[in-house]
Design an enzyme around this catalytic site. Structure first.
Site, mmCIF file in Angstrom:
data_model
loop_
_atom_site.group_PDB
_atom_site.id
_atom_site.type_symbol
_atom_site.label_atom_id
_atom_site.label_comp_id
_atom_site.label_asym_id
_atom_site.label_seq_id
_atom_site.Cartn_x
_atom_site.Cartn_y
_atom_site.Cartn_z
ATOM 1 N N PRO A 116 -0.541 2.606 -9.709
ATOM 2 C CA PRO A 116 -0.969 2.509 -11.062
ATOM 3 C C PRO A 116 -0.026 2.046 -11.997
ATOM 4 O O PRO A 116 0.002 1.648 -13.106
ATOM 5 C CB PRO A 116 -1.406 3.905 -11.160
ATOM 6 C CG PRO A 116 -1.538 4.614 -9.948
ATOM 7 C CD PRO A 116 -0.581 3.783 -8.976
ATOM 8 N N GLU A 158 0.944 11.753 -3.141
ATOM 9 C CA GLU A 158 1.492 11.596 -4.504
ATOM 10 C C GLU A 158 2.074 10.091 -4.671
ATOM 11 O O GLU A 158 2.412 9.687 -5.802
ATOM 12 C CB GLU A 158 2.269 12.685 -4.953
ATOM 13 C CG GLU A 158 1.710 14.103 -4.714
ATOM 14 C CD GLU A 158 0.384 14.123 -5.290
ATOM 15 O OE1 GLU A 158 -0.656 14.327 -4.956
ATOM 16 O OE2 GLU A 158 0.053 13.545 -6.838
ATOM 17 N N ARG A 178 -10.182 -16.205 -1.671
ATOM 18 C CA ARG A 178 -11.110 -17.170 -2.032
ATOM 19 C C ARG A 178 -10.639 -18.243 -2.675
ATOM 20 O O ARG A 178 -11.397 -19.293 -2.888
ATOM 21 C CB ARG A 178 -12.331 -16.379 -2.866
ATOM 22 C CG ARG A 178 -11.909 -15.759 -4.123
ATOM 23 C CD ARG A 178 -12.860 -15.107 -4.873
ATOM 24 N NE ARG A 178 -14.014 -15.945 -5.127
ATOM 25 C CZ ARG A 178 -14.084 -16.647 -6.125
ATOM 26 N NH1 ARG A 178 -13.009 -16.763 -7.210
ATOM 27 N NH2 ARG A 178 -15.004 -17.398 -6.576
ATOM 28 N N ASP A 225 -15.252 -20.450 -11.850
ATOM 29 C CA ASP A 225 -15.252 -18.988 -11.493
ATOM 30 C C ASP A 225 -14.922 -18.457 -13.470
ATOM 31 O O ASP A 225 -14.422 -19.000 -14.190
ATOM 32 C CB ASP A 225 -13.645 -18.613 -11.193
ATOM 33 C CG ASP A 225 -13.692 -18.383 -9.795
ATOM 34 O OD1 ASP A 225 -12.488 -18.257 -9.204
ATOM 35 O OD2 ASP A 225 -14.736 -18.289 -9.422
HETATM 36 C C1 4FV Z 1 -3.447 2.106 -7.138
HETATM 37 C C2 4FV Z 1 -4.100 1.650 -8.277
HETATM 38 C C3 4FV Z 1 -3.362 3.581 -6.895
HETATM 39 C C4 4FV Z 1 -1.622 6.254 -6.043
HETATM 40 C C5 4FV Z 1 -1.184 7.333 -5.426
HETATM 41 C C6 4FV Z 1 -1.915 5.534 -3.926
HETATM 42 C C7 4FV Z 1 -2.624 5.325 -5.381
HETATM 43 C C8 4FV Z 1 -1.462 6.952 -4.142
HETATM 44 N N1 4FV Z 1 -2.933 1.308 -6.384
HETATM 45 N N2 4FV Z 1 -3.826 0.323 -8.037
HETATM 46 N N3 4FV Z 1 -4.642 2.162 -9.499
HETATM 47 N N4 4FV Z 1 -2.576 4.127 -5.773
HETATM 48 O O1 4FV Z 1 -4.053 4.306 -7.784
HETATM 49 O O2 4FV Z 1 -3.111 0.061 -7.055
HETATM 50 O O3 4FV Z 1 -0.202 6.976 -3.275
#
Ligand code: 4FV
Length: 262
Positions: free
Chosen positions: A88, A115, A153, A168
């Protein structure tokens, strides 16, 4: 284009490879998707891939040793690759990033769980951090699949006639125009006449105008710093005129003028 996914759940990717655009890309040998199981690089009887966080607190953290071995082994096999951690905290994925990634020949996706991963991996073995949106998943696998689909794609020679990336959404910075197919009348709703006219110039104009109005209504931020071509400017000026006419009528003859005094 080679996609390598480093994960503790390689089996999650099987369905992705058996359906749709990814299956077609693999069949046409335009892409490959290889899953690397972190557990194969874990030591000890229990092949631990996660452990309790230093400093206490809830949840578990992915151990650095098996993850580092899995990443280094993949980077050795794919020396021209870019290693991307799905998190995130990353730059948010969008069509622009998809177009950027399609020029890369090899992408190694690191799929975290729990985590997250030990920070010492991020600082040494990760080239880029990407997020698919401001929300928290339980793992990076789904995020990797989203990106693999969106990038595949765009790989030339995979998409057939039935779908193309030409018009697109976002490809020209606008939301796509509305789509209609048979039947002509569905539950009393007609297909816009212009689409049945065969007049391709008129159809193109209608599609551009609906793209502009949908973008204006749904994603006005896309229009802020957008350079408009003459056609688009004509349409915007036309709208301004009709809005000014409404305002003028309103100001001359008061609110009832428009609503016919209801
Ligand atoms: C995430 C997102 C995401 C966070 C902790 C995986 C998680 C766990 N990845 N975009 N939003 N990853 O939430 O790509 O390890």
């Amino acid at each position: 284009m080679n996609f390598i996914v480093i994960t503790i759940f390689p089996e999650m990717f099987a369905p992705l490879l058996e359906h749709g655009i990814v299956r077609k890309g693999i069949q046409k040998e335009k892409i490959s998707v290889q899953a690397v199981n972190i557990r194969d690089f874990a030591e000890g009887r229990h092949k631990m891939t996660d452990d309790r966080p230093y400093g206490g607190g809830c949840g578990m953290v992915m151990k650095p040793e098996p993850l580092a071995k899995a990443i280094k082994a993949s980077q050795k096999r794919f020396p021209f690759s870019k290693t991307i951690l799905l998190t995130p905290q990353g730059r948010v994925f969008n069509q622009g990033l998809a177009q950027e990634f399609v020029s890369l020949k090899e992408i190694i996706f690191v799929c975290g769980r729990y985590e997250g991963i030990d920070e010492r991996i991020c600082s040494n073995l990760i080239d880029d951090e990407v997020s698919i949106g401001d929300f928290v998943l339980t793992g990076g696998e789904l995020a990797a699949m989203v990106i693999i689909d969106a990038v595949t794609r765009l790989v030339p020679g995979i998409l057939g006639g039935e779908d193309s990336t030409e018009k697109d959404s976002f490809s020209d910075g606008l939301i796509e125009h509305a789509h209609f197919t048979r039947p002509r009348v569905f539950e009393g709703m007609n297909v816009p006449e212009v689409l049945l006219s065969g007049d391709h110039k008129e159809i193109e104009n209608w599609r551009l105008e609906t793209s502009l109005i949908r973008t204006f209504l749904k994603k006005p931020d896309l229009l802020e710093n957008r350079a408009f071509n003459s056609n688009e400017l004509e349409i915007l000026k036309k709208w301004c005129k009709s809005v000014e006419k409404i305002i003028h009528t309103q100001s001359v003859s008061g609110p009832d003028a428009l609503s016919g005094g209801q």
